[in-house]
Write a protein that holds these residues in place. Structure first.
Motif, PDB file in Angstrom:
ATOM      1  N   ARG A  77     113.298 -55.094 124.070  1.00  0.00           N
ATOM      2  CA  ARG A  77     112.601 -54.803 122.817  1.00  0.00           C
ATOM      3  C   ARG A  77     113.619 -54.522 121.727  1.00  0.00           C
ATOM      4  NH1 ARG A  77     112.190 -49.675 125.327  1.00  0.00           N
ATOM      5  NH2 ARG A  77     110.465 -50.240 126.655  1.00  0.00           N
ATOM      6  N   TRP A 104     119.467 -52.358 133.462  1.00  0.00           N
ATOM      7  CA  TRP A 104     118.125 -51.821 133.221  1.00  0.00           C
ATOM      8  C   TRP A 104     117.238 -52.027 134.444  1.00  0.00           C
ATOM      9  CZ3 TRP A 104     113.655 -54.902 133.190  1.00  0.00           C
ATOM     10  CH2 TRP A 104     112.470 -54.170 133.004  1.00  0.00           C
ATOM     11  N   ARG A 108     115.383 -49.258 136.663  1.00  0.00           N
ATOM     12  CA  ARG A 108     113.935 -49.194 136.461  1.00  0.00           C
ATOM     13  C   ARG A 108     113.178 -49.306 137.787  1.00  0.00           C
ATOM     14  NH1 ARG A 108     109.622 -49.063 132.118  1.00  0.00           N
ATOM     15  NH2 ARG A 108     107.903 -49.172 133.558  1.00  0.00           N
ATOM     16  N   ARG A 353     109.446 -57.979 121.477  1.00  0.00           N
ATOM     17  CA  ARG A 353     110.276 -58.614 122.503  1.00  0.00           C
ATOM     18  C   ARG A 353     111.186 -59.640 121.858  1.00  0.00           C
ATOM     19  NH1 ARG A 353     108.584 -54.976 125.080  1.00  0.00           N
ATOM     20  NH2 ARG A 353     107.400 -55.052 127.022  1.00  0.00           N
ATOM     21  N   ARG A 415     108.469 -53.869 131.435  1.00  0.00           N
ATOM     22  CA  ARG A 415     109.160 -52.998 130.476  1.00  0.00           C
ATOM     23  C   ARG A 415     108.186 -52.020 129.825  1.00  0.00           C
ATOM     24  NH1 ARG A 415     115.028 -53.089 128.373  1.00  0.00           N
ATOM     25  NH2 ARG A 415     114.900 -50.826 128.218  1.00  0.00           N
ATOM     26  N   CYS A 417     105.684 -48.716 129.222  1.00  0.00           N
ATOM     27  CA  CYS A 417     106.003 -47.291 129.232  1.00  0.00           C
ATOM     28  C   CYS A 417     106.205 -46.761 130.650  1.00  0.00           C
ATOM     29  CB  CYS A 417     104.861 -46.523 128.568  1.00  0.00           C
ATOM     30  SG  CYS A 417     105.110 -44.749 128.561  1.00  0.00           S
TER      31      CYS A 417
HETATM   32  C1  HEM Z   1     108.244 -46.916 126.469  1.00  0.00           C
HETATM   33  C2  HEM Z   1     103.923 -45.765 124.524  1.00  0.00           C
HETATM   34  C3  HEM Z   1     104.122 -41.424 126.668  1.00  0.00           C
HETATM   35  C4  HEM Z   1     108.524 -42.454 128.363  1.00  0.00           C
HETATM   36  C5  HEM Z   1     107.052 -46.977 125.775  1.00  0.00           C
HETATM   37  C6  HEM Z   1     106.585 -48.117 125.022  1.00  0.00           C
HETATM   38  C7  HEM Z   1     105.384 -47.795 124.487  1.00  0.00           C
HETATM   39  C8  HEM Z   1     105.079 -46.443 124.885  1.00  0.00           C
HETATM   40  C9  HEM Z   1     104.492 -48.685 123.628  1.00  0.00           C
HETATM   41  C10 HEM Z   1     107.280 -49.474 124.899  1.00  0.00           C
HETATM   42  C11 HEM Z   1     106.711 -50.371 125.987  1.00  0.00           C
HETATM   43  C12 HEM Z   1     107.039 -51.838 125.847  1.00  0.00           C
HETATM   44  O1  HEM Z   1     107.997 -52.192 125.152  1.00  0.00           O
HETATM   45  O2  HEM Z   1     106.315 -52.651 126.453  1.00  0.00           O
HETATM   46  C13 HEM Z   1     103.595 -44.492 124.963  1.00  0.00           C
HETATM   47  C14 HEM Z   1     102.350 -43.820 124.685  1.00  0.00           C
HETATM   48  C15 HEM Z   1     102.405 -42.593 125.282  1.00  0.00           C
HETATM   49  C16 HEM Z   1     103.690 -42.507 125.937  1.00  0.00           C
HETATM   50  C17 HEM Z   1     101.198 -44.417 123.882  1.00  0.00           C
HETATM   51  C18 HEM Z   1     101.382 -41.494 125.349  1.00  0.00           C
HETATM   52  C19 HEM Z   1     100.237 -41.460 124.734  1.00  0.00           C
HETATM   53  C20 HEM Z   1     105.308 -41.348 127.343  1.00  0.00           C
HETATM   54  C21 HEM Z   1     105.683 -40.254 128.201  1.00  0.00           C
HETATM   55  C22 HEM Z   1     106.934 -40.528 128.662  1.00  0.00           C
HETATM   56  C23 HEM Z   1     107.332 -41.814 128.109  1.00  0.00           C
HETATM   57  C24 HEM Z   1     104.799 -39.053 128.525  1.00  0.00           C
HETATM   58  C25 HEM Z   1     107.794 -39.731 129.607  1.00  0.00           C
HETATM   59  C26 HEM Z   1     107.311 -38.983 130.552  1.00  0.00           C
HETATM   60  C27 HEM Z   1     108.820 -43.758 128.012  1.00  0.00           C
HETATM   61  C28 HEM Z   1     110.042 -44.446 128.405  1.00  0.00           C
HETATM   62  C29 HEM Z   1     109.962 -45.742 127.863  1.00  0.00           C
HETATM   63  C30 HEM Z   1     108.693 -45.812 127.148  1.00  0.00           C
HETATM   64  C31 HEM Z   1     111.191 -43.879 129.230  1.00  0.00           C
HETATM   65  C32 HEM Z   1     111.004 -46.862 128.003  1.00  0.00           C
HETATM   66  C33 HEM Z   1     110.767 -47.692 129.261  1.00  0.00           C
HETATM   67  C34 HEM Z   1     111.755 -48.854 129.440  1.00  0.00           C
HETATM   68  O3  HEM Z   1     112.384 -49.270 128.471  1.00  0.00           O
HETATM   69  O4  HEM Z   1     111.899 -49.359 130.587  1.00  0.00           O
HETATM   70  N1  HEM Z   1     106.112 -45.968 125.669  1.00  0.00           N
HETATM   71  N2  HEM Z   1     104.378 -43.662 125.712  1.00  0.00           N
HETATM   72  N3  HEM Z   1     106.313 -42.270 127.313  1.00  0.00           N
HETATM   73  N4  HEM Z   1     108.035 -44.601 127.268  1.00  0.00           N
HETATM   74 FE1  HEM Z   1     106.189 -44.159 126.560  1.00  0.00          FE
END
Ligand code: HEM
Ligand code: 2DC
Length: 469
Positions: A77, A104, A108, A353, A415, A417
């Motif tokens: 991203r 990554w 992951r 992306r 990828r 969340c």
């Molecule tokens: C990535 C939304 C809560 C940790 C993301 C992405 C979105 C998102 C849209 C990008 C996904 C993609 O590119 O396809 C949300 C929403 C949440 C939320 C709407 C709650 C309402 C959380 C929480 C955590 C978290 C609670 C940790 C406990 C992460 C991490 C990534 C990520 C580490 C990166 C994953 C990667 O790059 O492999 N999130 N998130 N998020 N989120 Fe969340």
């Protein structure tokens, strides 16, 4: 015939001039509205360049499907340079959020097993349930102290604490104690640092952090201070668990949390574990708390719907005899409500992306390696995608037809969340306990809009009244 990339409509020829106009429109705060307007002006696809940030933007679910089919094995991203620059500057490792390629993927895969597999949810739910119970007990106490059987307040600080307590209990297997009257000032500082970190990131999407650092700009200095605070607090929590694990030696009797599980598994380096745990802890606060605040706001606006949800929860409680894991299988409307909140108030304005192969969208050729953004906020409010989009209607998610590339609030594919399951369970459990204990009301005629501070936030405080049932 297929039209060339250069014919995609939009303003992409002069990034500096566009940045100037963007700034005049207060674009740093209005990104979501500007995107919506661009779709109105240019149609379902447009190209854009603001400062050094160049992208193609799309809005239709069918086009999202094409994009995600072309994301490749190592989906990538938009690189948030402010975040990578900080880590480079302080010599800290990237976690899963910022890594790319094979590095990554290998991290992951291991994290997935400990953070989002169904198996670990059984461990998380009892821990999260305890935090939920403590939260309602705390609110009851506030109401009693208030002496009027109700409490009118801006709940955001309480929700930040609930969210941090929830994610910490899962990561560290122990409580921080944020549902108590006197909390650790370091924890409060951590919460403030996350908000500051998000806020200072958004200008740096358009102006290179390296430049801002050279000129000693305040945003950069604030950003560094914010991440320093985040890393210091996370380091303390991590050190604490690491030391305990050393002292105990043998295998733990109860579930020890994500961090200890990763340390015992011994498949990732300690530095990699620390980096990703810090990101999970920081990512777990503003995201879920703001989504819960918006949900309470919507339930206050629709009292009949609130009663319907309460009835669903009561029935689920009775059928599952209080077993929370069972209960979570019996609350489709509550789940629909959370989807509906994220449709109208997404945390992320867009998903992005870099395409791994050439694709054709809206009959335009898009070469491999292009940054393509799906306008999530705009899609959620598009009447061609959602019938009567302005209405908050959780029941629309009970129909499967609603779902085809429309339920994307947590992103898509490998990828997506990493915190998704934690977030969902934490939010569902919160709503269960709140609906069982309080009626939520608000003053009439108060509409709250969103403001962009990297994530979307309410533009002004949301004041709600909680009444004991
Ligand atoms: C990535 C939304 C809560 C940790 C993301 C992405 C979105 C998102 C849209 C990008 C996904 C993609 O590119 O396809 C949300 C929403 C949440 C939320 C709407 C709650 C309402 C959380 C929480 C955590 C978290 C609670 C940790 C406990 C992460 C991490 C990534 C990520 C580490 C990166 C994953 C990667 O790059 O492999 N999130 N998130 N998020 N989120 Fe969340
Ligand atoms: C912001 O144009 C708008 O989940 C930009 O928990 C494009 C963009 C890129 C990455 C997105 C970001 C937007 C919004 C916030 C997201 C982020 C990826 C992860 C992050 C969606 C849409 C978030 C909130 C994480 C944050 C974890 C971190 C603080 C440790």
């Amino acid at each position: 015939t297929i039209r060339p990339f250069s014919e995609i409509p939009g303003l992409w020829k002069n990034g500096v001039a566009n940045l100037y106009n963007f700034w005049k429109l207060d674009g740093f705060k209005n990104l979501h509205r500007i995107m919506l307007q661009n779709f109105n002006t240019f149609g379902p696809i447009y190209r854009e360049k603001v400062g050094y940030y160049e992208s193609v933007n799309i809005i239709n679910p069918e086009d999202a499907a094409i994009l995600f089919r072309a994301e490749g094995h190592y989906p990538k991203r938009l690189k948030v340079e402010a975040w990578t620059s900080y880590r480079d500057y302080r010599n800290r490792k990237y976690g899963v959020l910022l890594k790319n390629g094979e590095d990554w993927r290998s991290n992951r895969v291991i994290l997935n097993k400990e953070v989002i597999s169904p198996k670990v949810m059984e461990n998380f739910v009892p821990l999260l349930d305890e935090v939920g119970l403590d939260f309602v007990a705390r609110i009851h106490k506030k109401i009693t102290r208030n002496g009027q059987n109700k409490w009118t307040t801006d709940l955001s600080q309480e929700l930040f604490k609930y969210a941090l307590e929830s994610v910490s209990t899962v990561l560290y297997g122990e409580r921080l104690g944020l549902m108590l009257d006197y909390i650790d000032p370091e924890a409060q500082h951590f919460i403030d640092c996350i908000t500051l970190m998000f806020k200072t990131t958004s200008p740096m999407l358009y102006i290179p952090p390296a430049l801002l650092r050279q000129i000693g700009a305040k945003v950069w200095r604030d950003h560094v201070e914010a991440w320093d605070g985040i890393f210091n607090q996370a380091d303390r929590c991590i050190q604490n668990i690491y030391r305990q694990l050393r002292l105990e030696g043998g295998p733990p009797k109860k579930y020890p949390g994500v961090l200890a599980s990763l340390l015992m598994l011994d498949k990732l380096s300690i530095e990699d574990i620390k980096a990703s745990i810090t990101e999970l802890m920081a990512g777990g606060v503003d995201t879920t708390s703001i989504t819960l605040l918006w949900t309470l706001y919507e339930l206050a606006r629709y009292p009949n719907l609130q009663e319907e949800l309460r009835a669903e929860v009561a029935a689920a409680r009775a059928e599952s005899q209080g077993d929370m894991l069972e209960m979570l299988k019996r609350i489709p409307l509550v789940k629909g409500a959370l989807k509906e909140t994220l449709r109208l108030h997404p945390v992320a304005v867009s998903l992005q992306r870099y395409t791994a192969e050439d694709i054709i969208i809206q009959n335009y050729h898009i070469p491999a390696g292009t940054l393509v953004q799906l306008g999530l906020y705009a899609m959620g409010r598009d009447p061609k995608v959602f019938f009567r989009p302005e209405q908050y209607q959780p029941s629309r998610w009970l129909r499967t037809k609603t779902h085809y590339f429309r339920s994307l609030s947590f992103g898509f594919g490998p990828r997506q969340c990493l915190g998704r399951r934690i977030a969902e369970a934490e939010m569902q459990i919160f709503l269960i306990h709140m609906l069982e204990n309080f009626r939520v009301e608000k003053q009439r005629h108060v509409e709250v809009q969103s403001t962009f501070q990297l994530i979307l936030l309410p533009e002004k405080p949301i004041i709600l009244t909680l009444k004991s049932l």
